[in-house]
Enzyme design. Sequence first.
Site, PDB file in Angstrom:
ATOM      1  CG  HIS A  72      -2.063  -1.005   1.105  1.00  0.00           C
ATOM      2  ND1 HIS A  72      -2.525  -1.511  -0.099  1.00  0.00           N
ATOM      3  CD2 HIS A  72      -2.796  -1.608   2.083  1.00  0.00           C
ATOM      4  CE1 HIS A  72      -3.509  -2.375   0.155  1.00  0.00           C
ATOM      5  NE2 HIS A  72      -3.682  -2.462   1.450  1.00  0.00           N
ATOM      6  CG  HIS A 126      -7.867  -0.422   2.377  1.00  0.00           C
ATOM      7  ND1 HIS A 126      -8.447  -1.063   3.443  1.00  0.00           N
ATOM      8  CD2 HIS A 126      -6.884  -1.247   1.936  1.00  0.00           C
ATOM      9  CE1 HIS A 126      -7.813  -2.216   3.656  1.00  0.00           C
ATOM     10  NE2 HIS A 126      -6.867  -2.347   2.747  1.00  0.00           N
ATOM     11  CD  GLU A 171      -8.365  -3.487  -0.541  1.00  0.00           C
ATOM     12  OE1 GLU A 171      -7.189  -3.085  -0.742  1.00  0.00           O
ATOM     13  OE2 GLU A 171      -8.638  -4.451   0.200  1.00  0.00           O
TER      14      GLU A 171
END
Length: 366
Positions: free
Chosen positions: A118, A192, A331
């Site tokens: 991420h 997210h 996602e």
Amino acid sequence: MVATIAILGSTPKPTFAEVAVEDFDSIKLYTLKNSSGMTVKVTNFGAIITSILVPDRDGNMEDVVLGYNHLKDYINAVDKPYFGAVVGRYGNRIAKGEFTIDGETYSLATNNNENHLHGGIIGFDKVVWDAKPVEGDGWSGLELNYLAKDMEEGYPGNLNVKVTYRLTNANELVIDYFATTDKKTPVNLTQHTYFNLKGEGEGTILDHALMLNAKRYTPVDEGLIPTGEMPDVAGTPFDFTTAKAIGCDIGQENEQLEFGLGFDHNFVLDKSGDSDAMTLAARVTESDSGRVLEVHTTEPGIQFYCGNFLDGRLKGKSGKTYLHRGGFCLETQHYPDSPNQPNFPSTILSPGEEYRTTTAFKFSAK
């Protein structure tokens, strides 16, 4: 506002200078509200969606996303769950924190065991974005901009990023992502948010019925890095082509479920015709409230994660504990580790190109 400060000099008589004072509080919370009362709150810290209020079948409003009332809780949360944030420059994992472009290898932080996750230590979820309200025909929104500088978190290129949230009068939250770069760089932005259609903190999501428009998925190794294969989901716990409860097969003996501690996998969306067109990716239904969430996207994949790492330590906005599997994420994305997987769709953005994707979360009740 103008303030004065004394400047100490060598003479007995002091001199004075004027110093301008301006607002230094750059963190804001923006509220979008449509004609039917659906409300979305977004902060420019991490481009985080902090709240989504939507009606049930009887018109009762409930906040259906996990999160907090205060910025400090997002910053200090244990295990950094990325509640509601835009993640990047590369959402999901990159194996061993390395990739190569045109013969040059780039090294990133390994913040998820031996892998990169991420965007790194300070990804897009932990920076302050420039923000301004925007509006159009039948919608109101928020435009957020951020410049990720060359070699920030190890990524090449100055990346200009724009994310727009648009709340329509059809109870649809549309998210548009744009980016340009001055060097070749991987880009994979996603959102997210954790959802619980019963309401945040209202138990687990195992009884929610999920349909994924995906006949294939990308299996992973023990580090949750894709193996490169894309097998059919038929005959496996990963078959959500027909709606079923999230908890229906989650307890099966299955190596992939063991690796992910449940579902934490990328699904290959079934696209027909124009691969960049908006496609129905997922539908989730919660029978008690009647709430339905549909996800549409231009992206080729979707990561389904069912809150396997929530463990009851976190308390949310209403003071309720977020239980194990107390929220799910959908996602939309390119596939994990694409920079190291030549058979996956490319995530490399070059100078002169524009990265552009759209995802819509549409709410209804029945």
